[in-house]
Enzyme design. Sequence first.
Site, PDB file in Angstrom:
ATOM      1  CG  HIS A 162      -1.678  -1.259   1.432  1.00 33.08           C
ATOM      2  ND1 HIS A 162      -2.913  -1.542   0.896  1.00 33.08           N
ATOM      3  CD2 HIS A 162      -1.316  -2.364   2.130  1.00 33.08           C
ATOM      4  CE1 HIS A 162      -3.287  -2.762   1.268  1.00 33.08           C
ATOM      5  NE2 HIS A 162      -2.324  -3.279   2.004  1.00 33.08           N
ATOM      6  CB  SER A 283      12.561  22.802 -15.339  1.00 27.91           C
ATOM      7  OG  SER A 283      11.761  23.964 -15.435  1.00 27.91           O
ATOM      8  CE  LYS A 289      11.207  19.477 -11.266  1.00 26.08           C
ATOM      9  NZ  LYS A 289       9.894  19.886 -11.767  1.00 26.08           N
ATOM     10  CD  GLU A 296       8.686  12.343 -15.535  1.00 25.32           C
ATOM     11  OE1 GLU A 296       7.662  12.982 -15.288  1.00 25.32           O
ATOM     12  OE2 GLU A 296       9.782  12.879 -15.754  1.00 25.32           O
TER      13      GLU A 296
END
Length: 464
Positions: A162, A283, A289, A296
Amino acid sequence: MTDNSASDKPWGGRFTESTDAFVEAFTASVSFDRRLYQYDIQGSRAHAQMLAKVGVLTDAERDSILTGLQQIEDDIRTGQFDWSVSLEDVHMNIESRLTALIGEAGKKLHTGRSRNDQVATDLRLYLREQIDAACAELVRLQLSLLELAERETETIMPGFTHLQVAMPVTFGHHMLAWFENLQRDRQRLQDCRRRVNVMPLGAAALAGTSFPVDRDFTAQLLGFDSPAENSLDAVSDRDFVIEFCACAALLLTHLSRFSEELILWASAQFDFIDLPDRFCTGSSIMPQKKNPDVPELVRGKSGRVIGHLVGLLTLMKGQPLAYNKDNQEDKEPLFDTVDTVLGCLRAFADMIPALEVKAANMRQAASRGYSTATDLADYLVRKGVAFRDAHEIVGSAVRLGIESHRDLSEMSLAELQTLSPVIEADVFKVLTLDGSVSARNHFGGTAPHQVREAISRARKRLKD
Ligand code: ARG
């Protein structure tokens, strides 16, 4: 081509007007099926050799066809082939060029054959090769997982259920879980390959041919295990394409889940790993970043592969026997699935060996979150407490820990003894992370010793 027909198509004989310009473009597949050219030529070579063997072509005709095909292959490879949309597909483009090159013999190549068995053959030859390429990349990725697991057999991280800290596990054990996923993916692909490697040629349009074809000979030349048993089936079903896409969808689902972990682990909140800069991007607005683009994108690309599977099933489901033009729609999803699978595997196989593991952070995360609570319950059971009672006692211990901001191992013996009198000084051994993982010392367990054994078995199973 017939001189007196209104159409300039190889099939133009029975037509009285030429194809509507839009319909010509709408029905053509050459923009994408030209990708099959090598396999189309390979199939034609074998077909010509077989026709000569059974006496339908002379040896001179065969040789002239083989020379012409070689010329065409070279021209295509070097970008000198003039593809024509009005010739519809890769098959008619090549055949028409062959006739232009060698004359009469070129017109005889299509004897005892149809584009229906031809395209099914091309697709099987193509897919067989792509499956082999995917399996090779899978092995490379699996090997890199084994190497990483080997380096990190003793590294302790929190195991989750979980997404809540559950029990400590070794990082090596965690990597081996992904190894197992990929092992099944590879086995599925190998199994799918057996059904791909069956030869449609000889089925012709749908019913077979009146020429005395030697299908075993052609199959042998092309490295197929056997000719297809039934001509109607051979030209019409694309279940082998669907099966491959199903294998690919599962594989990408695994890579997507793995990606999700890498993305989480690379975040500042987890901080378990560092992905090398060369697999990340920055970024344009936020200078701090470093984004995990590769995992991804792999997670994102699983969507199109799953979509192609559903698209192909839908493409197939309404088709009566035998061939229907619907099947022309099988190629783009298949090609895209192959490209996506190979790309994602390559990205992963390159990235995994470069993962930087932050062992101290993993250990720290495992030591928060009461990951050894089950070990304490098991300890009480060994001292004669029933498991349900032990569960209750440990629950109180965790509550005490939460209230006083301490882990179980940070409590005093006296405190623990107020919860249960059976607790003795030896309890601290089971409350440590190392004690917890080493205790799971059985086949398939997370103990470092078991992980090392599993790695050595896995190395052998890579050859399966
Ligand atoms: N381009 C076609 C396909 O991909 C080749 C077979 C065409 N056969 C036919 N009878 N029109 O399926």
